[in-house]
Design a protein around this motif. Structure first.
Motif, PDB file in Angstrom:
ATOM      1  N   ARG A   1       0.845  -1.156   0.097  1.00 64.13           N
ATOM      2  CA  ARG A   1       0.066  -0.190   0.049  1.00 64.13           C
ATOM      3  C   ARG A   1       0.822   1.143   0.073  1.00 64.13           C
ATOM      4  N   PRO A   2       0.367   2.365  -0.605  1.00 62.11           N
ATOM      5  CA  PRO A   2       1.048   3.556  -0.605  1.00 62.11           C
ATOM      6  C   PRO A   2       1.798   3.816   0.874  1.00 62.11           C
ATOM      7  N   GLY A   3       3.140   4.260   1.064  1.00 62.10           N
ATOM      8  CA  GLY A   3       3.608   4.579   2.331  1.00 62.10           C
ATOM      9  C   GLY A   3       4.064   3.223   3.208  1.00 62.10           C
ATOM     10  N   ALA A   4       3.582   2.133   2.706  1.00 62.04           N
ATOM     11  CA  ALA A   4       3.936   0.936   3.754  1.00 62.04           C
ATOM     12  C   ALA A   4       5.573   0.761   3.392  1.00 62.04           C
ATOM     13  N   LEU A   5       6.021   0.105   4.568  1.00 61.71           N
ATOM     14  CA  LEU A   5       7.330  -0.384   4.570  1.00 61.71           C
ATOM     15  C   LEU A   5       7.258  -1.657   3.758  1.00 61.71           C
ATOM     16  N   ASP A   6       8.237  -1.791   2.612  1.00 63.33           N
ATOM     17  CA  ASP A   6       8.015  -2.806   1.728  1.00 63.33           C
ATOM     18  C   ASP A   6       9.082  -3.986   1.945  1.00 63.33           C
ATOM     19  N   PHE A   7       8.197  -5.105   2.541  1.00 62.82           N
ATOM     20  CA  PHE A   7       8.829  -6.374   2.721  1.00 62.82           C
ATOM     21  C   PHE A   7       8.581  -7.303   1.612  1.00 62.82           C
ATOM     22  N   ALA A   8       7.516  -7.063   0.722  1.00 62.39           N
ATOM     23  CA  ALA A   8       6.961  -7.770  -0.145  1.00 62.39           C
ATOM     24  C   ALA A   8       7.738  -8.007  -1.367  1.00 62.39           C
ATOM     25  N   THR A   9       8.576  -6.871  -1.685  1.00 60.54           N
ATOM     26  CA  THR A   9       9.691  -7.122  -3.087  1.00 60.54           C
ATOM     27  C   THR A   9      11.056  -7.289  -2.329  1.00 60.54           C
TER      28      THR A   9
ATOM     29  N   ILE B   1       3.232  -2.476   7.237  1.00 59.01           N
ATOM     30  CA  ILE B   1       3.975  -3.306   6.724  1.00 59.01           C
ATOM     31  C   ILE B   1       3.482  -4.208   5.582  1.00 59.01           C
ATOM     32  N   ALA B   2       4.388  -4.026   4.344  1.00 55.11           N
ATOM     33  CA  ALA B   2       3.527  -4.880   3.363  1.00 55.11           C
ATOM     34  C   ALA B   2       4.654  -6.110   3.275  1.00 55.11           C
ATOM     35  N   VAL B   3       3.747  -7.271   3.323  1.00 47.70           N
ATOM     36  CA  VAL B   3       4.748  -8.516   3.097  1.00 47.70           C
ATOM     37  C   VAL B   3       3.999  -9.466   1.883  1.00 47.70           C
ATOM     38  N   ARG B   4       4.747 -10.627   1.641  1.00 47.77           N
ATOM     39  CA  ARG B   4       4.042 -11.149   0.347  1.00 47.77           C
ATOM     40  C   ARG B   4       3.332 -12.324   0.842  1.00 47.77           C
ATOM     41  N   PRO B   5       1.892 -12.312   0.858  1.00 48.65           N
ATOM     42  CA  PRO B   5       1.296 -13.506   1.180  1.00 48.65           C
ATOM     43  C   PRO B   5       1.841 -14.541  -0.044  1.00 48.65           C
ATOM     44  N   ALA B   6       2.027 -15.866   0.729  1.00 54.16           N
ATOM     45  CA  ALA B   6       2.838 -16.888  -0.154  1.00 54.16           C
ATOM     46  C   ALA B   6       1.699 -17.914  -0.738  1.00 54.16           C
ATOM     47  N   ALA B   7       0.428 -18.001  -0.657  1.00 54.29           N
ATOM     48  CA  ALA B   7      -0.646 -18.891  -0.863  1.00 54.29           C
ATOM     49  C   ALA B   7      -0.399 -18.977  -2.431  1.00 54.29           C
ATOM     50  N   SER B   8      -0.079 -18.273  -3.197  1.00 52.40           N
ATOM     51  CA  SER B   8      -0.181 -18.145  -4.801  1.00 52.40           C
ATOM     52  C   SER B   8       1.144 -19.182  -5.347  1.00 52.40           C
ATOM     53  N   PHE B   9       2.058 -19.568  -4.421  1.00 44.77           N
ATOM     54  CA  PHE B   9       3.176 -20.295  -4.923  1.00 44.77           C
ATOM     55  C   PHE B   9       2.552 -21.893  -4.684  1.00 44.77           C
TER      56      PHE B   9
ATOM     57  N   GLY C   1       1.934 -25.402  -3.533  1.00 45.37           N
ATOM     58  CA  GLY C   1       2.499 -26.172  -2.410  1.00 45.37           C
ATOM     59  C   GLY C   1       2.495 -25.531  -1.121  1.00 45.37           C
ATOM     60  N   LEU C   2       2.182 -24.138  -1.126  1.00 39.19           N
ATOM     61  CA  LEU C   2       1.941 -23.307   0.040  1.00 39.19           C
ATOM     62  C   LEU C   2       0.598 -23.019   0.179  1.00 39.19           C
ATOM     63  N   ASP C   3       0.002 -22.428   1.235  1.00 40.00           N
ATOM     64  CA  ASP C   3      -1.068 -21.862   1.580  1.00 40.00           C
ATOM     65  C   ASP C   3      -1.285 -20.640   2.305  1.00 40.00           C
ATOM     66  N   GLU C   4      -2.458 -20.454   2.903  1.00 44.59           N
ATOM     67  CA  GLU C   4      -2.634 -19.061   3.539  1.00 44.59           C
ATOM     68  C   GLU C   4      -1.776 -18.960   4.857  1.00 44.59           C
ATOM     69  N   ARG C   5      -1.104 -20.147   5.259  1.00 45.23           N
ATOM     70  CA  ARG C   5      -0.565 -19.849   6.548  1.00 45.23           C
ATOM     71  C   ARG C   5       0.681 -19.271   6.288  1.00 45.23           C
ATOM     72  N   TYR C   6       1.180 -19.197   5.056  1.00 49.37           N
ATOM     73  CA  TYR C   6       2.719 -18.850   4.678  1.00 49.37           C
ATOM     74  C   TYR C   6       2.689 -17.423   4.263  1.00 49.37           C
ATOM     75  N   ILE C   7       3.737 -16.762   4.594  1.00 46.34           N
ATOM     76  CA  ILE C   7       4.157 -15.431   4.068  1.00 46.34           C
ATOM     77  C   ILE C   7       5.658 -15.363   3.594  1.00 46.34           C
ATOM     78  N   ARG C   8       6.023 -14.459   2.959  1.00 44.35           N
ATOM     79  CA  ARG C   8       7.583 -14.355   2.716  1.00 44.35           C
ATOM     80  C   ARG C   8       7.810 -12.619   2.964  1.00 44.35           C
ATOM     81  N   VAL C   9       8.793 -12.697   3.557  1.00 39.52           N
ATOM     82  CA  VAL C   9       9.247 -11.337   4.101  1.00 39.52           C
ATOM     83  C   VAL C   9      10.803 -10.852   3.419  1.00 39.52           C
ATOM     84  N   ALA C  10      11.015 -10.018   2.802  1.00 37.70           N
ATOM     85  CA  ALA C  10      12.120  -9.433   2.443  1.00 37.70           C
ATOM     86  C   ALA C  10      13.054  -9.359   3.811  1.00 37.70           C
ATOM     87  N   VAL C  11      14.430  -9.568   3.607  1.00 32.75           N
ATOM     88  CA  VAL C  11      15.194  -9.096   4.844  1.00 32.75           C
ATOM     89  C   VAL C  11      15.756  -7.495   4.300  1.00 32.75           C
ATOM     90  N   ARG C  12      15.431  -6.925   5.241  1.00 30.30           N
ATOM     91  CA  ARG C  12      15.879  -5.450   5.057  1.00 30.30           C
ATOM     92  C   ARG C  12      16.906  -4.894   6.138  1.00 30.30           C
TER      93      ARG C  12
END
Ligand code: PLP
Length: 336
Positions: free
Chosen positions: A12-20, A297-305, A307-318
């Motif tokens: 979202r605008p202004g969020a700290l981006d851990f999704a990319t 905080i923006a994170v990447r929900p990982a359910a679209s990968f 083998g993964l589902d709604e329990r998983y998220i991916r976060v960038a290391v910043r």
């Protein structure tokens, strides 16, 4: 869920981006200079020669083994359209563009699952008949590295083995790379400079493969598909071993601290990673990504990968100060 979903659309605008998964470092001065010189040359058509030569020299290969790309992602679409293999295998959970590209041309794709506890690859699960096998190393979103010897064992004369090394320079284990292995039959190594150097908007990458394959791929696309700024950036980055080493060390330190802090949180599982991102699993919060977004905080929900589902998220290391904000937001959400 869509194979075409990517982290860049999620913040979202202004969020700290851990999704990319970009490490926010200022570009080296030589890169800024190269881009500025590239801008001055924009009236001419791009010239790939210097970049191809320097990339070849860097990996101990010949320029005929190097194909410049409009971002690493172009490799998967070009390979699918040019080769149109009948039967292929994609190792998952992983970056989904290889499968999306193969499906777009009607290829049969077998999904080979990594072990869901360790995310390690069992190479015996790859079907013998797969004419093309796609795997990430390090793999996104799990962060796992597959040893070079394991990958080498998958190569066959009648198979294209596509190893996506887009994040390998952000690891401290460049010896896992197959870039200097022209001896492996059918091997195609894909590299990106958009992650390490923060050039996602310029689009710049390359692949390494056998000269006939490189020639065939070049024959299957329009001329000048890699622009002058990308050519300039690729040439200067190929001659810059220092920045990857420095940034990989910064990433490793920040990652160790973040992983340790995450593992200390009850109800949360995080896996060790060689790259600048971490895969997390939280079983008890159903809307974790949305809840973190509400905390800025923006994170990447990982359910679209696969083998993964709604329990998983991916976060960038910043950098550490940003990671502290992620941890504070996670605590706020987990303690709701
Ligand atoms: C594993 C992996 N490979 C390749 C890419 C695409 O890289 P590029 O920006 O060079 O096209 C991404 C982008 O997210 C990725 O995660």
């Amino acid at each position: 869920l869509s194979l075409r979903l990517h982290g860049d659309t999620l913040a979202r605008p202004g969020a700290l981006d851990f999704a990319t998964c970009l490490w926010p470092a200022p570009p080296p001065a030589a890169l800024i200079d190269a881009l500025a010189r590239g801008l001055e040359e924009c009236a001419r058509y791009p010239d790939e020669r210097s970049a191809r030569e320097r990339i070849a020299a860097r990996h101990g290969r010949q320029p005929e083994e190097v194909l410049l790309l409009n971002g690493a992602c172009e490799a998967f679409w070009l390979l699918a359209h040019a080769l149109r293999p009948l039967r292929t295998a994609c190792v998952h959970p992983s970056f989904t563009e290889p499968e999306a590209a193969l499906r777009a041309v009607g290829t049969e794709v077998v999904r080979v699952s990594l072990d869901p506890d360790s995310w390690q690859l069992d190479p015996s699960r790859i079907p013998d008949e797969a004419e093309l096998v796609a795997i990430g190393n390090p793999n996104n979103p799990t962060g796992t590295l597959t040893p070079a010897a394991t990958l080498a064992s998958i190569a066959r004369p009648a198979r294209r083995l596509v190893v996506d090394e887009s994040f390998i320079e952000l690891t401290e284990e460049p010896q896992a790379s197959l870039a200097a292995r022209p001896d492996l039959p059918g091997l195609i190594v894909v590299r990106s400079i958009t992650k390490l150097y923060g050039l996602a908007g310029i689009r710049a990458g390359y692949l390494l493969g056998e000269p006939p394959l490189v020639a065939e791929l070049a024959a299957q696309r329009q001329p000048w598909s890699v622009n002058t700024l990308a050519c300039r950036a690729l040439a200067v980055c190929a001659a810059d071993p220092a920045t990857p080493r420095r940034l990989a060390a910064e990433v490793a330190a920040a990652r160790a601290e973040l992983l340790g802090a995450l593992c200390a949180r009850p109800g949360l599982r995080a896996w060790p990673s060689a790259a600048n991102f971490l895969l997390l699993r939280v079983d008890d919060v159903s809307d974790l990504a949305d809840a973190l977004a509400d905390e800025g905080i923006a994170v990447r929900p990982a359910a679209s990968f696969p083998g993964l589902d709604e329990r998983y998220i991916r976060v960038a290391v910043r950098p550490p100060a940003d990671n502290a904000q992620l941890l504070a937001a996670l605590d706020a959400v987990l303690m709701r």
